[in-house]
Design an enzyme around this catalytic site. Sequence first.
Site, PDB file in Angstrom:
ATOM      1  N   CYS A  82       0.830  -1.201   0.000  1.00  0.00           N
ATOM      2  CA  CYS A  82       0.000   0.000   0.000  1.00  0.00           C
ATOM      3  C   CYS A  82       0.874   1.264   0.000  1.00  0.00           C
ATOM      4  CB  CYS A  82      -0.975  -0.048   1.175  1.00  0.00           C
ATOM      5  SG  CYS A  82      -2.282   1.182   1.035  1.00  0.00           S
ATOM      6  N   HIS A 169      -3.576  -5.378   0.839  1.00  0.00           N
ATOM      7  CA  HIS A 169      -3.045  -5.815   2.136  1.00  0.00           C
ATOM      8  C   HIS A 169      -3.070  -7.337   2.243  1.00  0.00           C
ATOM      9  CE1 HIS A 169      -2.682  -1.907   4.098  1.00  0.00           C
ATOM     10  NE2 HIS A 169      -3.710  -1.554   3.352  1.00  0.00           N
ATOM     11  N   GLU A 171      -1.924  -9.069   4.610  1.00  0.00           N
ATOM     12  CA  GLU A 171      -1.927  -9.494   6.007  1.00  0.00           C
ATOM     13  C   GLU A 171      -3.321  -9.635   6.603  1.00  0.00           C
ATOM     14  OE1 GLU A 171      -0.991  -6.653   4.765  1.00  0.00           O
ATOM     15  OE2 GLU A 171      -1.508  -4.938   6.018  1.00  0.00           O
ATOM     16  N   VAL A 226      -2.693 -13.385  32.281  1.00  0.00           N
ATOM     17  CA  VAL A 226      -1.879 -14.262  31.448  1.00  0.00           C
ATOM     18  C   VAL A 226      -0.404 -13.858  31.488  1.00  0.00           C
ATOM     19  CG1 VAL A 226      -1.662 -15.234  29.136  1.00  0.00           C
ATOM     20  CG2 VAL A 226      -3.811 -14.181  29.831  1.00  0.00           C
ATOM     21  N   SER A 229       1.512 -14.562  34.721  1.00  0.00           N
ATOM     22  CA  SER A 229       1.595 -16.006  34.969  1.00  0.00           C
ATOM     23  C   SER A 229       2.647 -16.640  34.062  1.00  0.00           C
ATOM     24  CB  SER A 229       0.253 -16.690  34.707  1.00  0.00           C
ATOM     25  OG  SER A 229      -0.731 -16.144  35.547  1.00  0.00           O
TER      26      SER A 229
END
Length: 512
Positions: A82, A169, A171, A226, A229
């Site tokens: 792009c 794009h 992705e 998360v 931990s």
Amino acid sequence: MPRSLVLILDFGSQYTQLIARRVRELGVYSEIVPGTAPAGEIAARKPGALILSGSPASGYRAEAPLPDPGIYALEKPLLGICYGFQATAQLMGGQVEKAERAEYGTATFVRDRASPLFEGVPKRFRAWMSHGDEVRALGPGWTRVAHTSSCAFAAAMHERHPFHLIQFHPEVAHTPHGRRVLSNFLFGIAHLRGGWSMRGFLRQAVTEIRTRVGEGHVLCGLSGGVDSSVVATLCHRAVGERLWCVLVDHGLLRRGEAEEVRRELGEKRGLKLTVVDARARFLERLAGVEDPERKRKIIGEEFIRVFEEEAKKLGPVEFLAQGTLYPDVIESASAGWGAQVIKSHHNVGGLPERMHLKLVEPLRSLFKDEVRELGRALGLPDALVDRHPFPGPGLAVRILGAVNEPDLDVLRRADAIYIEELRRAKWYARTWQAFAVLLPVHSVGVKGDERSYERVVALRAVDSSDGMTADWTRLPHGLLARVASRIANEVRGVNRVVFDCTSKPPATIEWE
Ligand code: XMP
């Protein structure tokens, strides 16, 4: 060290992080650098390939962030996406102008000639476009590879250099052949070696922590979330008994959270864990405080105080382990034209300096999804690894106005019902973050034959990739009906449940 490195030059596109993640998913380690980074700095990183991201900017405007033209002399395989296409075309003798009509959405691409980038991709394919400018002419040495009905130059390649440009794009999920295009670039054109994986990362991270810490001791704050931990489990694997974990129970956690951390990390895995019961202290300081920012400030200060007191009771500590993630790192690296500023919330801000602690940040190069994968590689249970993000100030920012124990109890019950039903309906993992909010208003209802005058609970569920922007999750009506009915019937003090259908912006994810 990673075996192959792809550098992604970021010009501020909302999709830059997605490009990095897609490349990593294909097994090649990638990092994001500011789009305007000097060519010398880029060369010093010894990348195997470069990808130029999109941008909200227009290349022909004076303030546009252009890449250092020196990057083209590095002779690295290069993919311009792009804006990365437009900026390259412009710097290499082409012409870029405002498109007659901006294009957002999928468009049909027609290939004009073969290109290794499109190996295995049909001659006509659909791909996602999002641009207001377009390339009108290519410079010398460039060949057109594809066009669309409204865009004459939709893909191009260089005749001598391994440079490839695409207007779409690859992705995003809406580009069906996007993965193939990226994989063609990485392996067919740049000849990179794949094989970067979480298991490999885990081995490497353990070695790095051992090297950094030596014979030292590490302190780690656990929140029940998360990131902390995973950091704690990882550090435990690296330094074992020389890791001390502290969980400050400020009384603003969700139902069962402190117990779960104690069970999973303390009992099952043998991490040295102190759970500090500081509930009364926090509530006392929060009593009567209504302003959200004051609440945050009080909680932050008190947190550091408790954490510091506890740390002093332990033996000698030289290191503090923190769950800093890659988006926080990019935020500071790409100031200016980089990705938009993300709130970074460090619960123990200021503590490392005060206690003279050095930082251990083993998740610095990972995205949230990757942290979850690492958690699984470390054998943590799904319930912990898949857990939605939770703010440091906890339920205090989900009770509007002043916080007190009875309200915390009401909110915990309502939230637990909501989460339980989401899990049961298999929607928990399909939404990025979901929670209940307790509103400071009373509404009239009828329970049995009696009029009730009770509180309102709002339900929030959002889809997001990083919390910067979010859309509300379209939860099925049947599920919402079940949750509302259960909360209004089972949670004493609540007679009405509403669903928040606002996106961010203009709202935020949390209500405070
Ligand atoms: P907002 O409400 O700003 O939230 O749209 C974006 C993400 O950040 C979380 N959040 C916080 N996390 N301390 C934290 O650790 C905070 O003060 C805080 N405020 C919001 C929020 O849960 C969401 O995931």
